[in-house]
Design an enzyme around this catalytic site. Structure first.
Site, short mmCIF file in Angstrom:
data_model
loop_
_atom_site.label_atom_id
_atom_site.label_comp_id
_atom_site.label_asym_id
_atom_site.label_seq_id
_atom_site.Cartn_x
_atom_site.Cartn_y
_atom_site.Cartn_z
N SER A 6 26.34 40.16 33.46
CA SER A 6 24.95 39.80 33.20
C SER A 6 24.09 41.05 33.25
O SER A 6 24.42 42.03 33.94
CB SER A 6 24.45 38.81 34.27
OG SER A 6 23.04 38.67 34.21
N TYR A 20 23.35 35.78 42.75
CA TYR A 20 23.88 35.75 41.38
C TYR A 20 24.06 37.17 40.85
O TYR A 20 25.14 37.52 40.34
CB TYR A 20 22.93 34.96 40.48
CG TYR A 20 23.31 34.96 39.02
CD1 TYR A 20 24.26 34.07 38.53
CD2 TYR A 20 22.71 35.84 38.12
CE1 TYR A 20 24.60 34.06 37.18
CE2 TYR A 20 23.04 35.83 36.77
CZ TYR A 20 23.98 34.95 36.31
OH TYR A 20 24.32 34.94 34.98
#
Length: 295
Positions: A187, A200
């Site tokens: 990400s 995350y």
């Protein structure tokens, strides 16, 4: 609904998220008012993956769905693993089979250490091998303050995003022939951070380090290990994660001023899975709307 999804022709550049919030975990693409472009309707295959078998986690919707369909258009048989989004998974299976290849779907929670072993066993029983492993399943839970990130949430995020990925690689590798490949979904948050996604972003940073390390371990077998680090992408995870106001502004902070669509991300996975990327390993591609990332 399925026919409407397959006939999507919306221009991604004209897409503007409308406020919506999903309340039930996991997010389901079939419940979104604005369906993501995830059926690869404009993608044209050329046989780059003919004869290959791909196992894709999180393959029911979003990036995983689009990647599964693109792989099918390139001639690969596809094994789709998902949590419990059964209707989304069936829609993806139907779209994959429509391309003239085989498809198998299987539900399972990657947080359970036994599930990766079961998924690999099922995939090998059905297809006899795994040439391509796509680790794409993930979850996120924003918190404004580190004090609100409980140990339970931290462990849950890592069990899904990283431990499940690690376990799948370990279980699948005996069945991946020399010359195969692994592609992990990282990400943009692994590179620039995110103040409300501490756990995350950390799990995605671990994936980047793992990708680079495993690529060196497997170089002698010519098994390439790479990753894709998407920027903001319109998937069920977004209205599930953020409130309606934030959803309405999602992706505005990218240089392109909009979120990406799954169909704009999946070609990166095709490239890394194909012979076109034969001299690439330990690398990360960045389809993120134009943000310059220090790799």
């Amino acid at each position: 609904m399925r026919e409407e999804q397959r006939q999507q022709t919306q221009d991604p550049e004209e897409f503007k998220p409308q406020p919506q919030q999903l309340d039930t975990q996991p997010g389901k693409e079939s419940e979104m008012r604005q369906t993501p472009l995830s059926f690869a309707t404009q993608y044209v295959g050329s046989g780059k993956l003919r004869g290959k078998v791909a196992l894709i986690t999180g393959g029911d919707s979003g990036i995983g769905r689009s990647t599964a369909i693109c792989f099918a258009k390139e001639g690969a048989d596809v094994f789709i693993a998902y949590l419990d989004e059964h209707e989304d998974a069936r829609q993806t299976e139907e779209a994959v089979v429509a391309e003239g290849v085989r498809c198998q779907i299987a539900a399972g929670d990657l947080r359970d250490p036994e599930v990766p072993r079961q998924l690999v066993r099922k995939a090998v029983d059905v297809f006899g091998k795994i040439d391509i492993l796509i680790n794409n399943a993930a979850e996120q839970h924003p918190q404004e303050d580190i004090a609100d990130v409980t140990r339970e949430q931290l462990e849950q995020t890592f069990r899904t995003n990283f431990f499940g990925l690690f376990d799948l690689c370990r279980e699948a590798l005996p069945h991946i022939p020399d010359g195969g490949c692994i592609i992990n979904t990282a990400s943009v948050t692994a590179y620039r951070g995110n103040p409300t996604l501490l756990d995350y972003a950390s799990s995605k940073g671990a994936i980047v380090a793992f990708t680079r390390s495993l690529s060196k371990q497997l170089a002698e077998r010519n098994i390439r290990v790479n990753a894709v680090a998407p920027g903001p992408v319109w998937t069920p995870l977004i209205p599930l994660t953020f409130d309606a106001e934030k959803v309405g502004k999602f992706g505005e902070d990218t240089p392109m001023g909009r979120p990406g669509q799954p169909d704009e991300i999946s070609p990166s996975y095709v490239f890394l899975a194909s012979a076109d990327a034969s001299y690439m390993s330990g690398q990360v591609l960045h389809p993120n709307g134009g943000e310059i990332i220090n790799t």
